[in-house]
Design an enzyme around this catalytic site. Structure first.
Site, PDB file in Angstrom:
ATOM      1  N   GLY A  74      11.913 -13.749  23.799  1.00  0.00           N
ATOM      2  CA  GLY A  74      10.529 -13.898  23.377  1.00  0.00           C
ATOM      3  C   GLY A  74      10.359 -14.941  22.295  1.00  0.00           C
ATOM      4  N   GLY A  75      11.436 -15.656  21.962  1.00  0.00           N
ATOM      5  CA  GLY A  75      11.372 -16.727  20.975  1.00  0.00           C
ATOM      6  C   GLY A  75      11.329 -18.090  21.631  1.00  0.00           C
ATOM      7  CB  VAL A  76      10.452 -21.432  20.292  1.00  0.00           C
ATOM      8  CG1 VAL A  76      11.430 -21.586  19.131  1.00  0.00           C
ATOM      9  CG2 VAL A  76      10.120 -22.786  20.897  1.00  0.00           C
TER      10      VAL A  76
ATOM     11  N   GLY B 284      19.649 -18.929  24.596  1.00  0.00           N
ATOM     12  CA  GLY B 284      19.114 -19.939  23.699  1.00  0.00           C
ATOM     13  C   GLY B 284      20.029 -20.268  22.541  1.00  0.00           C
TER      14      GLY B 284
ATOM     15  CG  MET C 149      19.150  -7.949  27.397  1.00  0.00           C
ATOM     16  SD  MET C 149      20.738  -8.494  26.676  1.00  0.00           S
ATOM     17  CE  MET C 149      20.152  -9.680  25.461  1.00  0.00           C
TER      18      MET C 149
ATOM     19  CB  ALA D 229      19.492 -13.544  27.587  1.00  0.00           C
TER      20      ALA D 229
ATOM     21  CB  CYS E   8      25.087  -8.648  19.802  1.00  0.00           C
ATOM     22  SG  CYS E   8      23.673  -8.504  20.926  1.00  0.00           S
TER      23      CYS E   8
ATOM     24  CB  CYS F 290      17.624  -7.546  16.228  1.00  0.00           C
ATOM     25  SG  CYS F 290      19.025  -6.673  16.989  1.00  0.00           S
TER      26      CYS F 290
ATOM     27  CB  SER G 221      15.429 -17.316  24.817  1.00  0.00           C
ATOM     28  OG  SER G 221      14.242 -16.667  24.408  1.00  0.00           O
TER      29      SER G 221
END
Length: 378
Positions: A10-12, A127, A33, A7, A102, A200, A14
């Site tokens: 877009g972050g460091v 992550g 997702m 999954a 979630c 989010c 993950s």
């Protein structure tokens, strides 16, 4: 070779998780997702994991790692399992914890199912800062991360055995600085990206605005009271306040006061001194245990009532025919907010947890009558 879905937010974190899974020789599929309409916007400061720019960052990292990348629409599952309960909780005077929902219903629920069905994957990696191991009895155990400051087991306590069996947490042995170093060494596009912040699906942090736009809530002015019932001021709508809140109350009393109760039935907010929010007894429902088996006798554990809250020794016992549980702490716990989680630990092992309650049924009946969407979401 294990086929694993990662999954990718877009972050460091993950991004490095994906890189580590690739390095371990797995056959890797990257998935971003799409969970809600924030995906149609751009995060100005790149601090949202769910915006268009986050999806593009995830795609860039997947290309750098030379793994296939897909965008998976899980908006319906997120709405039913996370967003609707979040709105209903605030309308009922509670404080929701959407990250817990979630993880259990989307990331290790719907996503895990789609990983098997659409992509033929045997596991889902994220992550999260957590660890998983298989004990001598063959059961999967959820363990705290090596980095105490980043540990996220508080948000994962609700995972069932079948979900934890297929979960992978590559970052569990690393600290955040070490994760950054890995990203730098690999030249990943997200190496310098700031951490995502806030909720989010409410990137601007305006909870009451989200209640208006997403739940049709119409704020009504009401009294702010002290514990004796004296009026201290007036609020512009009770929904969205939380136990322990000090800022944004609109009253100046010469000494700190904190929200001690939110009552949508009477549309009142009650304030109290800090020490008035201390308790040694917490009532819980929807209690879950990672091992699957529910204890029938009281047991000792360390209790955490907020993600970064201190661990407090406690005795946990079933009550009301095991429908509810009571945690009695050795030291006072501050601002245990209804709707939030209390999570049990035995040393480094996360045993499970439940949701804090305080007369939620009575409040919920009145609120649900006023807000049809809350009834459907409950």
């Amino acid at each position: 070779m294990t086929r694993t879905l990662v999954a990718m937010s877009g972050g460091v974190d993950s991004s490095v998780a994906a890189a580590m899974i690739v390095e371990h020789g797995h056959d890797v599929v990257g998935v971003w997702m799409r969970l809600h309409d924030v995906a149609d916007s751009v995060s100005e400061f790149k601090k949202s994991c769910c915006s268009l720019d986050a999806a593009e960052d995830a795609r860039r990292v997947a290309a750098e790692l030379e793994i296939p990348f897909y965008i998976l629409n899980l908006e319906a599952e997120f709405d039913d399992g996370v967003l609707a309960p979040f709105l209903a909780a605030y309308l009922d005077g509670q404080t929701p914890s959407p990250c817990i929902d979630c993880n259990t219903t989307v990331k290790f629920g719907a996503l895990l199912g789609q990983a098997r069905h659409l992509y033929g994957c045997e596991a889902v990696a994220t992550g999260h800062y957590a660890r998983r191991e298989i004990g001598p009895d063959g059961h999967a155990r959820l363990l705290r991360a090596r980095d105490d400051d980043k540990d996220q087991t508080y948000f994962l306590y609700g995972l069932r055995q079948d979900q934890l069996d297929d979960a992978r947490f590559p970052l569990g042995e690393l600290t955040k600085p070490e994760v950054r170093d890995v990203a730098w060494s690999l030249g990943l596009a997200t190496a310098e990206k700031p951490e995502s912040q806030g909720i989010c699906f409410i990137p601007n942090g305006d909870v009451q605005g989200a209640l208006r736009s997403r739940a049709g809530w119409a704020p009504e002015p009401g009294p702010i009271l002290d514990l004796e019932g004296a009026k201290l001021g007036e609020h512009h709508g009770a929904a969205g306040f939380t136990i322990g809140q000090r800022q944004g109350l609109g009253v100046a009393l010469g000494e700190p006061r904190y929200v001690s109760r939110v009552d949508p039935r009477t549309n009142t907010i009650t304030l109290a001194r800090r020490e008035d929010l201390e308790t040694r007894s917490i009532e819980l429902d929807d209690v879950r245990f990672v091992a699957g088996d529910r204890p029938t006798e009281p047991f000792r554990a360390q209790l955490r009532v907020r993600h970064r809250g201190a661990l407090v020794a406690a005795t946990v016992r079933p009550s009301d025919g095991a429908r509810r549980w009571t945690a009695e702490t050795d030291a006072p716990v501050w601002a245990a907010a209804p709707g939030q989680a209390a999570v049990f630990y035995d040393g480094e092992e996360c045993l499970g947890g439940g949701r804090i309650v305080a007369g939620a049924e009575e409040i919920g009946e009145v609120t649900s009558a006023r807000h049809p969407r809350a009834t459907a979401a409950a």
